[in-house]
Write a protein that holds these residues in place. Structure first.
Motif, mmCIF file in Angstrom:
data_model
loop_
_atom_site.group_PDB
_atom_site.id
_atom_site.type_symbol
_atom_site.label_atom_id
_atom_site.label_comp_id
_atom_site.label_asym_id
_atom_site.label_seq_id
_atom_site.Cartn_x
_atom_site.Cartn_y
_atom_site.Cartn_z
ATOM 1 N N LYS A 154 0.759 7.367 -15.433
ATOM 2 C CA LYS A 154 2.175 7.209 -15.099
ATOM 3 C C LYS A 154 2.687 5.892 -15.694
ATOM 4 O O LYS A 154 1.913 4.955 -15.903
ATOM 5 N N ILE A 194 1.994 1.925 -3.575
ATOM 6 C CA ILE A 194 0.903 2.495 -4.392
ATOM 7 C C ILE A 194 0.720 3.978 -4.057
ATOM 8 O O ILE A 194 0.597 4.825 -4.939
ATOM 9 N N GLU A 195 0.754 4.281 -2.789
ATOM 10 C CA GLU A 195 0.580 5.672 -2.349
ATOM 11 C C GLU A 195 1.721 6.553 -2.873
ATOM 12 O O GLU A 195 1.490 7.687 -3.298
ATOM 13 N N TYR A 196 2.928 6.000 -2.860
ATOM 14 C CA TYR A 196 4.081 6.774 -3.348
ATOM 15 C C TYR A 196 3.936 7.056 -4.848
ATOM 16 O O TYR A 196 4.145 8.182 -5.301
ATOM 17 N N ALA A 237 -4.489 4.006 -9.296
ATOM 18 C CA ALA A 237 -4.157 5.093 -8.367
ATOM 19 C C ALA A 237 -3.301 6.168 -9.033
ATOM 20 O O ALA A 237 -3.354 7.328 -8.645
ATOM 21 N N ALA A 238 -2.504 5.760 -10.041
ATOM 22 C CA ALA A 238 -1.572 6.706 -10.689
ATOM 23 C C ALA A 238 -1.792 6.669 -12.201
ATOM 24 O O ALA A 238 -0.887 6.283 -12.951
ATOM 25 N N SER A 282 0.838 -1.208 0.000
ATOM 26 C CA SER A 282 0.000 0.000 0.000
ATOM 27 C C SER A 282 0.872 1.257 0.000
ATOM 28 O O SER A 282 0.528 2.264 -0.628
ATOM 29 N N ARG A 325 1.266 7.258 -6.492
ATOM 30 C CA ARG A 325 0.149 8.205 -6.669
ATOM 31 C C ARG A 325 0.585 9.650 -6.392
ATOM 32 O O ARG A 325 0.258 10.561 -7.132
ATOM 33 N N THR A 326 1.356 9.832 -5.322
ATOM 34 C CA THR A 326 1.614 11.203 -4.859
ATOM 35 C C THR A 326 2.944 11.787 -5.356
ATOM 36 O O THR A 326 3.114 13.002 -5.319
ATOM 37 N N LYS A 366 -3.868 -2.120 -9.105
ATOM 38 C CA LYS A 366 -4.338 -0.974 -8.302
ATOM 39 C C LYS A 366 -3.416 0.238 -8.461
ATOM 40 O O LYS A 366 -3.841 1.372 -8.327
ATOM 41 N N MET A 367 -2.138 -0.032 -8.746
ATOM 42 C CA MET A 367 -1.215 1.103 -8.918
ATOM 43 C C MET A 367 -1.582 1.906 -10.169
ATOM 44 O O MET A 367 -1.558 3.131 -10.160
ATOM 45 N N ARG A 368 -1.975 1.188 -11.243
ATOM 46 C CA ARG A 368 -2.408 1.887 -12.476
ATOM 47 C C ARG A 368 -3.630 2.749 -12.201
ATOM 48 O O ARG A 368 -3.746 3.862 -12.684
#
Ligand code: 13P
Ligand code: SF4
Length: 330
Positions: free
Chosen positions: A270, A240-242, A266-267, A237, A244-245, A262-264
């Motif tokens: 990218k 994924i947060e990194y 969330a971001a 998690s 995203r931000t 989920k990373m795709r």
């Protein structure tokens, strides 16, 4: 604490799953219907197949899924992950039915740390506090003082002050924690994850040269050859947060490739490049245990309420304490 082990049986082999003759959309509709009928909650780890993640009520890392299991009001927990995760949910919820799509979804870290051998090994470290990564069996948890996950391991070890500590079962996470917490004296069990162990530093360096603008982000189960190139090291998690931000637009992602789903999301937009395993021809960046779970097996589990995960009561009671301690410290 008493490190003598309550006697327990081993996991029985899982029977072959029966074939399911339903089209994909019918299968998903049936799973949703059974979920309502059973008052079930579906928990899924980021390494699960995309379609299982899409059907789940909660998708998360090991800590988030334990927290979701601890607070659920459902009667049935359908755990799409691996055995130790479902066991943790059962330890927290002895009155609920915990089912898994495939009982043989194990983990090289948990399987590589058999409780009787671990108990004997601990005899060599009297007076040490036992910190165990959640990727271990219920019996190993029962021998531990506090559990941790990749998202809170550093915090938990730091919170133990100058107590003498043994850390099990992942030696790479242990080495990472020792460095981050300033504890070179941490005694580590020498287990590894078969997925994170196979990433190749040589091929990673080649990939970094091809994508000079991409940042390497890595899970702490990776070996030092990968971690030394990482701009950010975190749990699933956290990665994924990194992604995203971060203002960066491209990442080389060193963990199990299921995370990319989920990373795709969330971001979006990218560039996400999976880190390469040593052997180009294999799918070694996919966890063979996690990938045993399928929609068909989840449907059968909800229909038949089996296979169920059970933990003998003496083990459960002793394993609960270090898990609760972790939840309180997180
Ligand atoms: P986290 O999702 O807690 O980072 O753990 C990864 C893992 O190896 C699960 O098996
Ligand atoms: Fe275990 Fe590694 Fe698979 Fe996670 S990815 S379940 S640590 S074998």
């Amino acid at each position: 604490m008493d490190r003598h082990l309550p006697t327990v049986g081993s996991r029985p082999p899982a029977p072959e799953a029966e074939p399911v003759d339903l089209a994909p959309d019918e299968l998903e509709a049936e799973i949703r219907r059974l979920k309502r009928e059973r008052n079930a909650v579906i928990l899924a780890h980021y390494y699960q197949e995309d379609e299982l993640q899409d059907l789940a009520d909660h998708v998360g890392d090991s800590l988030q899924l334990s927290q979701a299991a601890a607070r659920t009001q459902a009667d049935v927990i359908a755990f799409c992950g691996v055995h130790f995760m479902a066991e943790t949910a059962k330890i927290l919820n002895p009155g609920k039915i915990v089912i898994v799509p495939d009982l043989e979804a194990g983990c090289s870290l948990a399987d590589g740390c058999p409780a009787p051998v671990f108990a004997r090994w601990l005899e060599g470290y009297p007076g040490h506090t036992v910190v165990s990564y959640i990727n271990c069996s219920a019996q190993v948890k029962a021998l531990s003082d506090v559990i941790c996950t990749s998202s809170n391991a550093v915090k938990i070890v730091k919170a133990l002050g100058d107590q003498k500590i043994v850390f099990a079962p992942d030696r790479h996470l242990g080495a990472f924690v020792a460095k981050q917490a300033g504890r070179p004296d941490l005694v580590c069990w020498q287990g590894t994850c078969i997925v994170h162990e196979t990433f190749s530093e040589r091929r990673l360096i080649e990939l970094m040269a091809q994508h000079p603008d991409a940042e390497v982000i890595a899970h702490p189960e990776c070996h030092e050859g990968i971690l030394r190139h990482a701009a950010h090291v975190a749990s699933t998690s956290g990665l994924i947060e990194y992604a995203r931000t971060s203002p960066k637009q491209a990442f080389i992602v060193a963990t199990e490739a299921g995370i990319l789903h989920k990373m795709r999301a969330a971001a979006p937009g990218k560039t996400l490049i999976p880190a390469p395993p040593d052997d180009e021809s294999c799918s070694c960046n996919l966890c063979p245990f996690m990938k045993r779970n399928t929609l068909e097996k989840l449907y059968l589990a909800l229909r038949d309420l089996r296979p169920q995960v059970d933990v003998p009561e003496p083990v459960r009671v002793r394993a609960l304490r270090p898990i609760q301690r972790m939840l309180e410290m997180s």
